[in-house]
Design an enzyme around this catalytic site. Structure first.
Site, PDB file in Angstrom:
ATOM      1  N   ASP A   1       0.810  -1.223   0.000  1.00 18.26           N
ATOM      2  CA  ASP A   1       0.000   0.000   0.000  1.00 18.26           C
ATOM      3  C   ASP A   1       0.845   1.276   0.000  1.00 18.26           C
ATOM      4  OD1 ASP A   1       0.950  -0.155   2.530  1.00 18.26           O
ATOM      5  OD2 ASP A   1      -0.997   0.041   3.541  1.00 18.26           O
TER       6      ASP A   1
ATOM      7  N   HIS B   1      23.960   3.199 -17.478  1.00 15.67           N
ATOM      8  CA  HIS B   1      22.838   3.596 -16.611  1.00 15.67           C
ATOM      9  C   HIS B   1      23.060   3.115 -15.176  1.00 15.67           C
ATOM     10  CE1 HIS B   1      20.061   4.174 -20.344  1.00 15.67           C
ATOM     11  NE2 HIS B   1      20.825   5.208 -20.109  1.00 15.67           N
TER      12      HIS B   1
ATOM     13  N   ASP C   1      25.770  12.041 -14.058  1.00 13.31           N
ATOM     14  CA  ASP C   1      24.767  12.345 -15.093  1.00 13.31           C
ATOM     15  C   ASP C   1      23.478  12.578 -14.337  1.00 13.31           C
ATOM     16  OD1 ASP C   1      22.893  12.370 -17.115  1.00 13.31           O
ATOM     17  OD2 ASP C   1      23.718  10.632 -18.176  1.00 13.31           O
TER      18      ASP C   1
ATOM     19  N   ASP D   1      19.332  17.615 -18.471  1.00 17.62           N
ATOM     20  CA  ASP D   1      20.056  16.337 -18.570  1.00 17.62           C
ATOM     21  C   ASP D   1      21.529  16.675 -18.784  1.00 17.62           C
ATOM     22  OD1 ASP D   1      20.930  13.787 -19.060  1.00 17.62           O
ATOM     23  OD2 ASP D   1      19.868  13.543 -20.965  1.00 17.62           O
TER      24      ASP D   1
ATOM     25  N   HIS E   1      27.172   4.659 -27.721  1.00 20.57           N
ATOM     26  CA  HIS E   1      25.840   5.285 -27.760  1.00 20.57           C
ATOM     27  C   HIS E   1      25.789   6.462 -28.732  1.00 20.57           C
ATOM     28  CE1 HIS E   1      27.228   8.596 -25.130  1.00 20.57           C
ATOM     29  NE2 HIS E   1      27.764   7.687 -24.330  1.00 20.57           N
TER      30      HIS E   1
ATOM     31  N   HIS F   1      19.722  13.318 -28.036  1.00 21.01           N
ATOM     32  CA  HIS F   1      18.298  12.961 -28.042  1.00 21.01           C
ATOM     33  C   HIS F   1      17.511  14.228 -27.754  1.00 21.01           C
ATOM     34  CE1 HIS F   1      18.395  13.066 -23.606  1.00 21.01           C
ATOM     35  NE2 HIS F   1      19.512  12.366 -23.682  1.00 21.01           N
TER      36      HIS F   1
ATOM     37  N   HIS G   1      14.177  11.771 -22.471  1.00 18.05           N
ATOM     38  CA  HIS G   1      14.289  11.342 -23.871  1.00 18.05           C
ATOM     39  C   HIS G   1      12.961  11.722 -24.506  1.00 18.05           C
ATOM     40  CE1 HIS G   1      17.311   8.122 -22.319  1.00 18.05           C
ATOM     41  NE2 HIS G   1      17.865   9.303 -22.449  1.00 18.05           N
TER      42      HIS G   1
ATOM     43  N   GLU H   1      26.197  14.753 -26.050  1.00 17.76           N
ATOM     44  CA  GLU H   1      26.803  13.992 -24.953  1.00 17.76           C
ATOM     45  C   GLU H   1      27.786  12.926 -25.420  1.00 17.76           C
ATOM     46  OE1 GLU H   1      23.986  11.283 -22.959  1.00 17.76           O
ATOM     47  OE2 GLU H   1      22.386  12.282 -24.069  1.00 17.76           O
TER      48      GLU H   1
ATOM     49  N   TYR I   1      34.671   5.228 -23.278  1.00 12.31           N
ATOM     50  CA  TYR I   1      34.562   4.210 -22.227  1.00 12.31           C
ATOM     51  C   TYR I   1      35.550   3.097 -22.562  1.00 12.31           C
ATOM     52  CZ  TYR I   1      30.208   6.809 -22.136  1.00 12.31           C
ATOM     53  OH  TYR I   1      29.291   7.823 -22.132  1.00 12.31           O
TER      54      TYR I   1
ATOM     55  N   ARG J   1      32.108  11.154 -19.865  1.00  7.47           N
ATOM     56  CA  ARG J   1      31.044  11.702 -20.720  1.00  7.47           C
ATOM     57  C   ARG J   1      30.860  13.167 -20.340  1.00  7.47           C
ATOM     58  NH1 ARG J   1      27.633   8.076 -19.971  1.00  7.47           N
ATOM     59  NH2 ARG J   1      26.135   8.883 -18.464  1.00  7.47           N
TER      60      ARG J   1
ATOM     61  N   GLU K   1      27.968  16.230 -21.140  1.00  6.28           N
ATOM     62  CA  GLU K   1      26.630  16.399 -21.739  1.00  6.28           C
ATOM     63  C   GLU K   1      26.059  17.777 -21.422  1.00  6.28           C
ATOM     64  OE1 GLU K   1      23.680  13.659 -20.150  1.00  6.28           O
ATOM     65  OE2 GLU K   1      22.401  13.998 -21.900  1.00  6.28           O
TER      66      GLU K   1
END
Ligand code: GLY
Ligand code: MN
Ligand code: MN
Length: 439
Positions: free
Chosen positions: A36, A237, A254, A265, A344, A348, A355, A379, A383, A400, A402
């Site tokens: 709940d 991610h 990020d 972002d 990647h 976007h 996104h 971005e 890696y 990275r 961005e």
């Protein structure tokens, strides 16, 4: 005379695309987390775009011939409001929102049948499967009136590309919200840079980011924050955010705030220590150069594909200089041989969703060309995975950078350019005290 609100103008723009059909949307409901307990409510982005309403469980019907918009909201209820919070209710919604009709949600099933009569097309969001079933039930119900002399819809169509193409071009108030989200994210990233040092846990930094969002009027992050020390940056991610930062690592964050349901972002990669180590700095400068190259294509007439190619070619050049790849830039780009190090895309769309759910291609399946009002990310990253074929000293490094970019008439406006990004700016920021951001 009634003042036309921005949301009503959006509904009219959508109605113009419905070709005599009807659009039916269901706002987000309350989502169960476990037993709940529930997740914080977040309005469905298309619903928010078309109504401005944040309340859960609502319905919206837009007819195109004639143009009408009808809203269904939870009715006032003292008992429910004592437990679950205040509701706007039908009367107030009718007074303050610009709809032709407002009804309690329990009237939806009755009204929708009337509105489906005479319509050949019904546009809904296919990603809401329960709602698809509900609408099929209503169409089935109408189909039973076999002798009724009206057209009846024979199928459902996807509303997403229609609303998505409207959402692609941001209005002045939308850009204002996105600027505010970017500004709050700026404060949060600065504070995080000041806090990060050996011994600090990723979770403390995540909490600091969220504290700063809330302190500045952003209720939520726009997506789950990625606070990735060292090789956690290799997980694109990574959201565990629970490891201790160590000397010699970099920290990839990020993270972006959501303001008035609009996202920012932003990624920054910074040393955990006071200064970049020499190899980290060399690789960082490649990514920074790649982002600059991507930014040089962010203007009217270019495409997300151009931005990607331009940034990726710089990354490839850097990988060649470090003798991690061999061959020519053209050959590596064409064969995609850089993908083990840059798996990647570069951009976007950004807006109500991180996104943003807008089309990328035109009717001929070509990349959409930039026009003023579009907002997207740039971005690039590098890696070095443990199973990559590169010298050991590179392995475990993830970088990275961005930013969020608005296309303008003459060029672009980098909405997040104020967030420290050069080696010098970052090292200066690391000299600050994060506690100054808590005041
Ligand atoms: N934060 C998700 C992304 O950069 O796409
Ligand atoms: Mn992004
Ligand atoms: Mn991001």
């Amino acid at each position: 005379m009634q003042i036309e609100t921005e949301h009503k103008a959006r509904r009219k723009n959508l109605a113009d695309k419905l070709a005599g059909g009807v659009a039916v949307l269901h706002g987000s409901g309350i989502q169960t987390r476990s037993f709940d307990t529930t997740f914080p409510h977040r309005q469905d982005s298309n619903f928010k775009y078309l109504t401005g309403l944040d309340e859960p469980e609502a319905f919206l019907i837009i007819t195109s011939d004639p143009f009408q918009s009808i809203l269904f909201v939870r009715p006032k209820n003292d008992f429910e409001e004592m437990w679950g919070g205040l509701r706007m209710g039908v009367e107030k919604a009718q007074q303050i929102l610009d709809f032709d009709e407002v009804h309690p949600i329990e009237d939806f099933s009755k009204v929708i049948i009337e509105k489906l009569k005479g319509s050949r097309k019904v546009f809904i969001d296919f990603s809401n499967r329960k709602f698809v079933t509900k609408m099929l039930d209503h169409m089935d119900e109408l189909a039973r009136f076999r002798k009724l002399k009206v057209h009846k819809p024979s199928g459902l169509e996807d509303i997403t590309p229609l609303v998505g193409s409207l959402r692609l071009i941001k209005s002045a108030p939308e850009i204002e919200s996105m600027r505010r989200a970017a500004e709050i994210t700026n404060i949060a990233h600065r504070a995080a840079m000041a806090m990060s040092k050996p011994g600090v846990n990723e979770s403390e930094i995540e909490a600091l980011l969220e504290y700063i969002y809330k302190k500045n009027g952003a209720r939520h992050p726009a997506y789950e924050s990625i606070v990735a020390g060292g090789d956690n940056a290799l997980i694109l991610h990574y959201i565990e955010n629970n490891r201790e930062l160590k000397s010699g690592q970099m920290l990839l964050i990020d993270a972006g705030s959501e303001f008035n349901t609009y996202a920012s972002d932003v990624t920054r990669t910074t040393p955990v220590d006071d200064k970049f180590d020499p190899l980290h700095q060399e690789l960082y400068e490649i990514v920074l150069e790649a982002q600059k190259s991507g930014l040089s294509r962010a203007s009217v007439g270019h495409t997300i594909g151009d931005v990607h190619e331009s940034a990726t070619r710089i990354l490839i050049r850097g990988l060649l200089d470090h003798k991690i790849l061999t061959g020519t830039v053209d050959e590596i780009w064409e064969k995609g041989l850089h993908k083990p190090y840059y798996p990647h895309g570069t951009s976007h769309w950004l807006g109500l969703d991180v996104h943003d759910n807008s089309p990328y291609l035109d009717d001929e399946l070509n990349d959409l060309k930039f026009v003023p009002g579009m907002v997207f990310t740039i971005e690039p990253g590098l890696y070095f995975q443990y199973n990559n074929e590169c010298p050991e000293r590179y392995k475990g490094i993830g970088i990275r950078i961005e930013d969020d970019v608005l296309i303008t008439d003459s060029d672009h406006d980098n909405l997040t350019s104020m967030i420290p990004k050069t080696v010098h700016e970052i090292e200066e920021m690391k000299k600050c005290d994060y506690r100054d951001f808590l005041l």
